[in-house]
Design a protein around this motif. Structure first.
Motif, PDB file in Angstrom:
ATOM      1  N   GLY A  19       0.810  -1.225   0.000  1.00  0.00           N
ATOM      2  CA  GLY A  19       0.000   0.000   0.000  1.00  0.00           C
ATOM      3  C   GLY A  19       0.837   1.265   0.000  1.00  0.00           C
ATOM      4  N   LYS A  20       2.099   1.166  -0.437  1.00  0.00           N
ATOM      5  CA  LYS A  20       2.949   2.359  -0.406  1.00  0.00           C
ATOM      6  C   LYS A  20       2.462   3.428  -1.376  1.00  0.00           C
ATOM      7  CE  LYS A  20       6.846   0.390  -3.111  1.00  0.00           C
ATOM      8  NZ  LYS A  20       6.186   0.143  -4.344  1.00  0.00           N
ATOM      9  N   GLY A  21       1.884   3.005  -2.500  1.00  0.00           N
ATOM     10  CA  GLY A  21       1.375   3.967  -3.476  1.00  0.00           C
ATOM     11  C   GLY A  21       0.288   4.846  -2.872  1.00  0.00           C
ATOM     12  N   VAL A  38       8.254  11.717 -11.312  1.00  0.00           N
ATOM     13  CA  VAL A  38       7.588  10.888 -12.330  1.00  0.00           C
ATOM     14  C   VAL A  38       8.635  10.011 -13.004  1.00  0.00           C
ATOM     15  CG1 VAL A  38       6.151  10.908 -14.405  1.00  0.00           C
ATOM     16  CG2 VAL A  38       5.865  12.711 -12.672  1.00  0.00           C
ATOM     17  N   SER A  39       8.453   8.703 -12.885  1.00  0.00           N
ATOM     18  CA  SER A  39       9.420   7.739 -13.416  1.00  0.00           C
ATOM     19  C   SER A  39       9.197   7.483 -14.900  1.00  0.00           C
ATOM     20  CB  SER A  39       9.261   6.402 -12.689  1.00  0.00           C
ATOM     21  OG  SER A  39       9.525   6.536 -11.327  1.00  0.00           O
ATOM     22  N   VAL A  40      10.211   6.903 -15.516  1.00  0.00           N
ATOM     23  CA  VAL A  40      10.005   6.336 -16.853  1.00  0.00           C
ATOM     24  C   VAL A  40       9.760   4.845 -16.684  1.00  0.00           C
ATOM     25  CG1 VAL A  40      11.452   8.008 -18.092  1.00  0.00           C
ATOM     26  CG2 VAL A  40      12.495   5.924 -17.211  1.00  0.00           C
ATOM     27  N   THR A  42       8.953   1.078 -19.182  1.00  0.00           N
ATOM     28  CA  THR A  42       8.736   0.454 -20.498  1.00  0.00           C
ATOM     29  C   THR A  42       7.420  -0.319 -20.521  1.00  0.00           C
ATOM     30  OG1 THR A  42       9.956  -1.520 -19.823  1.00  0.00           O
ATOM     31  CG2 THR A  42      11.221   0.216 -20.946  1.00  0.00           C
ATOM     32  N   ARG A  43       6.680  -0.347 -19.412  1.00  0.00           N
ATOM     33  CA  ARG A  43       5.411  -1.089 -19.464  1.00  0.00           C
ATOM     34  C   ARG A  43       4.313  -0.248 -20.110  1.00  0.00           C
ATOM     35  NH1 ARG A  43       1.637   0.952 -16.231  1.00  0.00           N
ATOM     36  NH2 ARG A  43       1.910   1.292 -13.993  1.00  0.00           N
ATOM     37  N   GLN A  44       3.233  -0.933 -20.508  1.00  0.00           N
ATOM     38  CA  GLN A  44       2.085  -0.256 -21.118  1.00  0.00           C
ATOM     39  C   GLN A  44       1.363   0.596 -20.080  1.00  0.00           C
ATOM     40  OE1 GLN A  44       0.628  -0.698 -24.408  1.00  0.00           O
ATOM     41  NE2 GLN A  44       2.737  -1.372 -24.745  1.00  0.00           N
ATOM     42  N   HIS A  54       1.567  10.049 -14.218  1.00  0.00           N
ATOM     43  CA  HIS A  54       1.866   8.807 -13.487  1.00  0.00           C
ATOM     44  C   HIS A  54       3.246   8.283 -13.867  1.00  0.00           C
ATOM     45  CE1 HIS A  54      -2.542   9.125 -13.499  1.00  0.00           C
ATOM     46  NE2 HIS A  54      -2.420   8.662 -12.271  1.00  0.00           N
ATOM     47  N   TYR A  55       3.520   8.288 -15.155  1.00  0.00           N
ATOM     48  CA  TYR A  55       4.811   7.838 -15.693  1.00  0.00           C
ATOM     49  C   TYR A  55       5.088   8.559 -17.006  1.00  0.00           C
ATOM     50  CZ  TYR A  55       4.963   3.665 -12.674  1.00  0.00           C
ATOM     51  OH  TYR A  55       5.031   2.812 -11.596  1.00  0.00           O
ATOM     52  N   TYR A  56       6.343   8.448 -17.451  1.00  0.00           N
ATOM     53  CA  TYR A  56       6.660   8.694 -18.854  1.00  0.00           C
ATOM     54  C   TYR A  56       6.801   7.307 -19.467  1.00  0.00           C
ATOM     55  CZ  TYR A  56       7.742  13.426 -17.361  1.00  0.00           C
ATOM     56  OH  TYR A  56       7.658  14.685 -16.828  1.00  0.00           O
ATOM     57  N   LEU A  73      18.688   8.381 -12.160  1.00  0.00           N
ATOM     58  CA  LEU A  73      19.241   8.408 -10.799  1.00  0.00           C
ATOM     59  C   LEU A  73      19.318   6.998 -10.226  1.00  0.00           C
ATOM     60  CD1 LEU A  73      19.927  10.306  -8.361  1.00  0.00           C
ATOM     61  CD2 LEU A  73      17.495  10.302  -7.826  1.00  0.00           C
ATOM     62  N   GLU A  74      18.332   6.203 -10.556  1.00  0.00           N
ATOM     63  CA  GLU A  74      18.292   4.785 -10.184  1.00  0.00           C
ATOM     64  C   GLU A  74      17.410   4.093 -11.208  1.00  0.00           C
ATOM     65  OE1 GLU A  74      15.420   2.962  -9.161  1.00  0.00           O
ATOM     66  OE2 GLU A  74      14.254   4.739  -9.645  1.00  0.00           O
ATOM     67  N   HIS A  75      17.529   2.774 -11.265  1.00  0.00           N
ATOM     68  CA  HIS A  75      16.692   2.033 -12.210  1.00  0.00           C
ATOM     69  C   HIS A  75      16.597   0.595 -11.759  1.00  0.00           C
ATOM     70  CE1 HIS A  75      20.336   0.213 -13.899  1.00  0.00           C
ATOM     71  NE2 HIS A  75      20.875   1.390 -13.608  1.00  0.00           N
ATOM     72  N   ARG A  82      10.760  -2.449 -16.984  1.00  0.00           N
ATOM     73  CA  ARG A  82      11.875  -1.602 -16.571  1.00  0.00           C
ATOM     74  C   ARG A  82      11.368  -0.224 -16.132  1.00  0.00           C
ATOM     75  NH1 ARG A  82      16.771  -2.044 -20.498  1.00  0.00           N
ATOM     76  NH2 ARG A  82      15.353  -1.527 -22.186  1.00  0.00           N
ATOM     77  N   TYR A  83      11.963   0.256 -15.048  1.00  0.00           N
ATOM     78  CA  TYR A  83      11.564   1.537 -14.447  1.00  0.00           C
ATOM     79  C   TYR A  83      12.811   2.338 -14.102  1.00  0.00           C
ATOM     80  CZ  TYR A  83       7.119  -0.849 -13.404  1.00  0.00           C
ATOM     81  OH  TYR A  83       5.946  -1.537 -13.493  1.00  0.00           O
ATOM     82  N   GLY A  84      12.690   3.646 -14.086  1.00  0.00           N
ATOM     83  CA  GLY A  84      13.823   4.464 -13.658  1.00  0.00           C
ATOM     84  C   GLY A  84      13.385   5.869 -13.295  1.00  0.00           C
ATOM     85  N   ILE A 104       9.409   3.945  -5.220  1.00  0.00           N
ATOM     86  CA  ILE A 104      10.166   3.017  -6.065  1.00  0.00           C
ATOM     87  C   ILE A 104      10.345   1.669  -5.368  1.00  0.00           C
ATOM     88  CG2 ILE A 104      11.371   4.850  -7.313  1.00  0.00           C
ATOM     89  CD1 ILE A 104      13.801   4.421  -5.561  1.00  0.00           C
ATOM     90  N   ASP A 105      10.754   0.668  -6.144  1.00  0.00           N
ATOM     91  CA  ASP A 105      10.899  -0.684  -5.591  1.00  0.00           C
ATOM     92  C   ASP A 105      12.194  -0.789  -4.766  1.00  0.00           C
ATOM     93  OD1 ASP A 105      12.972  -1.082  -7.625  1.00  0.00           O
ATOM     94  OD2 ASP A 105      12.693  -3.193  -7.085  1.00  0.00           O
ATOM     95  N   PRO A 106      12.341  -1.842  -3.973  1.00  0.00           N
ATOM     96  CA  PRO A 106      13.508  -1.947  -3.084  1.00  0.00           C
ATOM     97  C   PRO A 106      14.871  -2.025  -3.787  1.00  0.00           C
ATOM     98  CG  PRO A 106      11.732  -3.292  -2.238  1.00  0.00           C
ATOM     99  CD  PRO A 106      11.306  -2.847  -3.602  1.00  0.00           C
TER     100      PRO A 106
HETATM  101  P1  5GP Z   1       3.475  -0.251 -11.175  1.00  0.00           P
HETATM  102  O1  5GP Z   1       3.867  -0.808 -12.500  1.00  0.00           O
HETATM  103  O2  5GP Z   1       2.435  -1.090 -10.482  1.00  0.00           O
HETATM  104  O3  5GP Z   1       3.094   1.207 -11.256  1.00  0.00           O
HETATM  105  O4  5GP Z   1       4.758  -0.286 -10.235  1.00  0.00           O
HETATM  106  C1  5GP Z   1       5.411  -1.482  -9.963  1.00  0.00           C
HETATM  107  C2  5GP Z   1       6.552  -1.244  -8.995  1.00  0.00           C
HETATM  108  O5  5GP Z   1       7.556  -0.439  -9.612  1.00  0.00           O
HETATM  109  C3  5GP Z   1       6.135  -0.496  -7.720  1.00  0.00           C
HETATM  110  O6  5GP Z   1       6.789  -1.141  -6.632  1.00  0.00           O
HETATM  111  C4  5GP Z   1       6.697   0.882  -7.918  1.00  0.00           C
HETATM  112  O7  5GP Z   1       7.022   1.494  -6.687  1.00  0.00           O
HETATM  113  C5  5GP Z   1       7.947   0.558  -8.700  1.00  0.00           C
HETATM  114  N1  5GP Z   1       8.467   1.717  -9.433  1.00  0.00           N
HETATM  115  C6  5GP Z   1       7.781   2.728 -10.029  1.00  0.00           C
HETATM  116  N2  5GP Z   1       8.613   3.612 -10.560  1.00  0.00           N
HETATM  117  C7  5GP Z   1       9.866   3.178 -10.296  1.00  0.00           C
HETATM  118  C8  5GP Z   1      11.176   3.695 -10.583  1.00  0.00           C
HETATM  119  O8  5GP Z   1      11.379   4.729 -11.187  1.00  0.00           O
HETATM  120  N3  5GP Z   1      12.228   2.967 -10.126  1.00  0.00           N
HETATM  121  C9  5GP Z   1      12.076   1.800  -9.440  1.00  0.00           C
HETATM  122  N4  5GP Z   1      13.174   1.176  -9.020  1.00  0.00           N
HETATM  123  N5  5GP Z   1      10.871   1.292  -9.152  1.00  0.00           N
HETATM  124  C10 5GP Z   1       9.776   1.970  -9.584  1.00  0.00           C
END
Ligand code: 5GP
Length: 203
Positions: A19-21, A38-40, A42-44, A54-56, A73-75, A82-84, A104-106
């Motif tokens: 429930g972190k979101g 706002v993260s980038v 590659t998912r739909q 929400h994202y780029y 900064l991190e990915h 893939r997220y970053g 972000i994830d752990p």
């Molecule tokens: P969702 O696809 O459900 O939005 O997110 C899935 C997971 O990716 C969540 O745990 C979310 O916190 C994590 N996440 C979202 N953006 C980023 C990011 O930029 N970097 C990392 N490492 N995790 C992310």
């Protein structure tokens, strides 16, 4: 008495389904000085998600280019996608004195903790494994094989808890959520008074 503030980089992380979101949304809604990074990804995009809010949403090639140019900064690869975190907007907001929230994830959180020692990190925990399992099944967004994989991952992620500055349990129900939110708010308030970023000026 005057004062100057430096922006705070705040990382909120934890296993999938804690429930972190929702807690991050509450924080952003109630705190005008806190901005969302706002993260980038590659998912739909999901139906309700908007580009740049929400994202780029980027292609694999665009993501690779960002990695190569060291723009993130991190990915991390999370559940197959893939997220970053784009580095520049975070730095610009901090320079303007805003606090910046990374949800972000752990794996990504560990990168930020290692590279940005001034960041404030909070790990969100479920009250029990049973509750986490129930939450993931109730959310009904993944099949059971995927849920079981996330539960296994969660156990490993919880073992990294002592890398974080703070841990907050997101207890069950509305009252539990409210308490977790209050705990995070208290952390934010306390950290805003840390002498590393708060300079009271006595005239
Ligand atoms: P969702 O696809 O459900 O939005 O997110 C899935 C997971 O990716 C969540 O745990 C979310 O916190 C994590 N996440 C979202 N953006 C980023 C990011 O930029 N970097 C990392 N490492 N995790 C992310």
């Amino acid at each position: 008495m005057g004062a100057t503030h430096k922006g705070m980089l705040m990382v909120v992380s934890g296993p999938s389904g804690t429930g972190k979101g929702t807690l991050c949304d509450m924080l952003l809604k109630n705190d005008p000085n806190m901005r969302f990074s706002v993260s980038v990804t590659t998912r739909q995009a999901r139906d309700y998600e908007r580009e740049g809010v929400h994202y780029y949403f980027v292609s694999d090639a665009e993501y690779d280019e960002m990695l190569e140019k060291d723009l993130l900064l991190e990915h991390a690869t999370v559940h197959g996608h893939r997220y970053g975190t784009p580095r520049k907007p975070v730095e610009a907001l901090l320079d303007q004195g805003f606090d910046v929230l990374l949800d972000i994830d752990p794996q990504g959180a560990r990168m930020v903790i290692e590279h940005c020692p001034e960041a404030v990190s909070v790990f969100i925990l479920p009250p029990s494994w049973k509750t986490l399992r129930e939450r993931l099944y109730t959310r009904n967004t993944e099949d059971s094989a995927e849920i079981e994989k996330r539960l296994r991952n969660a156990r490993g992620e919880v073992e990294t808890l002592n890398c974080y500055d703070y841990a907050v349990v997101n207890e069950e129900g509305e009252e539990g959520k409210r308490r977790a939110y209050e705990a995070i708010r208290t952390i934010v308030e306390a950290e805003r008074h840390a002498t590393t970023r708060y300079f009271p000026v006595i005239e």
